[in-house]
Design an enzyme around this catalytic site. Structure first.
Site, PDB file in Angstrom:
ATOM      1  N   LEU A  56       0.849  -1.130  -0.273  1.00 16.94           N
ATOM      2  CA  LEU A  56       0.063   0.235   0.044  1.00 16.94           C
ATOM      3  C   LEU A  56       0.944   1.217  -0.092  1.00 16.94           C
ATOM      4  CD1 LEU A  56      -2.862  -0.873   2.421  1.00 16.94           C
ATOM      5  CD2 LEU A  56      -2.653  -1.483  -0.018  1.00 16.94           C
ATOM      6  N   HIS A  57       0.473   2.233  -0.863  1.00 18.60           N
ATOM      7  CA  HIS A  57       0.957   3.593  -0.906  1.00 18.60           C
ATOM      8  C   HIS A  57       0.067   4.387  -0.435  1.00 18.60           C
ATOM      9  CE1 HIS A  57      -0.524   3.516  -4.955  1.00 18.60           C
ATOM     10  NE2 HIS A  57       0.185   2.518  -5.328  1.00 18.60           N
ATOM     11  N   GLU A  58       0.360   5.783  -0.991  1.00 22.87           N
ATOM     12  CA  GLU A  58      -0.602   6.878  -0.542  1.00 22.87           C
ATOM     13  C   GLU A  58      -1.794   6.909  -1.475  1.00 22.87           C
ATOM     14  OE1 GLU A  58      -2.406  10.244   0.667  1.00 22.87           O
ATOM     15  OE2 GLU A  58      -0.693   9.046   1.782  1.00 22.87           O
ATOM     16  N   HIS A  60      -3.471   4.130  -2.380  1.00 21.58           N
ATOM     17  CA  HIS A  60      -4.433   3.321  -1.788  1.00 21.58           C
ATOM     18  C   HIS A  60      -5.142   3.998  -0.469  1.00 21.58           C
ATOM     19  CE1 HIS A  60      -1.425   0.288  -3.462  1.00 21.58           C
ATOM     20  NE2 HIS A  60      -2.680  -0.254  -3.815  1.00 21.58           N
ATOM     21  N   LYS A 176      -6.399   5.289 -11.690  1.00 22.87           N
ATOM     22  CA  LYS A 176      -5.296   4.943 -12.507  1.00 22.87           C
ATOM     23  C   LYS A 176      -5.259   3.649 -13.233  1.00 22.87           C
ATOM     24  CE  LYS A 176      -0.542   3.345 -11.795  1.00 22.87           C
ATOM     25  NZ  LYS A 176      -0.801   2.083 -11.833  1.00 22.87           N
ATOM     26  N   ASP A 177      -6.238   2.694 -12.838  1.00 26.22           N
ATOM     27  CA  ASP A 177      -6.446   1.343 -13.726  1.00 26.22           C
ATOM     28  C   ASP A 177      -7.705   1.611 -14.393  1.00 26.22           C
ATOM     29  OD1 ASP A 177      -4.084  -0.419 -12.950  1.00 26.22           O
ATOM     30  OD2 ASP A 177      -4.995   0.198 -10.613  1.00 26.22           O
TER      31      ASP A 177
END
Length: 360
Positions: A56-58, A60, A176-177
């Site tokens: 997980l990143h920002e 998420h 993004k996806d």
């Protein structure tokens, strides 16, 4: 009952009550479908779900915060963490995907999750790979589907399973996806899933690169090359905006137009009005062609860089409803400009939504 080691709780007591998690507190860690089923649903409020493959990143975290806000203080936010083997074409890519559950729990907690469902492969696919799967159809064979055959069938299959397991009122996915989001929306509509699907805008680093778990594999030099992706998208967006603004000026000052006199006054001279009209009306093949050409020019330049060139997979201007190519004579409507490329060993995707005729 398995819970996070950070809570100090064991057994079902970790799931008692329906109060939402406070930001910064550790969410319940659930490993099995039985544990998830035992998670009390909020009385009179909604359950929101964010599906991830971990690392997980920002981006998420932004999804989780959006889910938290939508669910409200009395609602419930469940984050799923599952690296789905059906989405990977090669075993090496599956093995390489980062797995950082401890850090993921911290990120989920800080963003306001109540529970994290992190099952193993045997829990999601008991008895091995499923014999019955969701098929993405023609829409899933384009762009990402063409580059990664079977990817979207695997994605939709696990999303369908996780929607059934988590039983949310609303599920959140990143824009993004974009093709993934479009396919999930289509599946939910076509197969009558009782859930709302919400897209959340792409989160970017200050340099413009879209946040992705794969970014960690880029060297500093490769990251510099990868910045061509957002630059190409933003330049195409700006080109479209400029063309549409010129077109509006031309319409306002065209002979016989109601706004001619006012337009000429604003421009200050007739020659300026004529120039604006000439530029706007001399669009070869229309605005879609100009958008593609602008993005292509930047990507082609990045493909010539020394040791770390960009290898373009695709650049496509598509209809967000079915991801078919937008024709060059399109004058109005929504579109998605999508790109995929490889820099070194890392494959990246990005996109930007566009609206043709937005000023008309």
């Amino acid at each position: 009952m398995t819970t996070s080691s950070r809570t100090g709780n064991t057994g079902p007591t970790a799931l008692q009550g329906t109060a939402p998690a406070l930001q910064g507190t550790t969410p319940a860690l659930l490993r099995t479908a039985a544990e998830l089923d035992a998670l009390p649903r909020p009385a009179g409020a909604e359950r929101a779900v964010v599906m991830t493959m971990g690392a997980l990143h920002e981006g998420h975290a932004t999804l989780i915060r959006a889910a938290r806000e939508a669910a409200g203080p009395d609602g419930q936010v469940v984050v799923t963490v599952f690296v789905n083997p059906l989405q990977f074409g090669e075993a090496a890519d599956l093995d390489r995907y980062p797995r950082t559950l401890d850090a993921d729990l911290e990120t989920a907690a800080a963003a306001g999750a109540d529970a994290v469902f992190a099952p193993g492969v045997d829990e999601v696919y008991p008895g091995g790979e499923p014999q019955v799967r969701i098929t993405a159809g023609p829409m899933g064979e384009r762009l990402e589907g063409a580059s990664r055959p079977g990817h979207f069938d695997g994605m939709l299959t696990v999303v369908a399973k996780l929607l059934h397991l988590t039983r949310p009122d609303e599920a959140f996915y990143g824009q993004k996806d974009a093709q993934q989001l479009a396919l999930i929306r289509r599946m939910v509509r076509d197969l009558n899933f009782g859930v709302r699907i919400t897209g959340v805008p792409t989160v970017r680093d200050p340099d413009g690169l879209a946040l992705s778990s794969r970014n960690r594999f880029l060297s500093p030099q490769e990251r510099h090359t990868a910045l061509a992706l957002p630059r190409a998208l933003f330049a195409a967006r700006d080109r479209l905006a400029a063309q549409q603004a010129l077109h509006e000026r031309a319409k306002a000052t065209a002979p016989g137009g109601d706004g001619r006199a006012a337009g000429l006054n604003r421009l200050g001279e007739a020659r300026a009005a004529a120039d604006a009209q000439a530029v706007a009306l001399a669009r070869p093949n229309g605005a879609p062609a100009a958008v593609r050409a602008t993005a292509h020019a930047i990507l082609e330049e990045a493909a010539t860089r020394g040791k770390h060139p960009l290898v373009l997979d695709y650049l496509a201007l598509v209809d967000p409803a079915d991801f078919t190519e937008i024709p060059d004579d399109r004058e109005s409507g929504e579109a998605v400009l999508a790109v995929a490329a490889r820099v070194g060993e890392t494959r990246l995707i990005d996109n930007i939504p566009l609206t043709f005729g937005a000023l008309s």
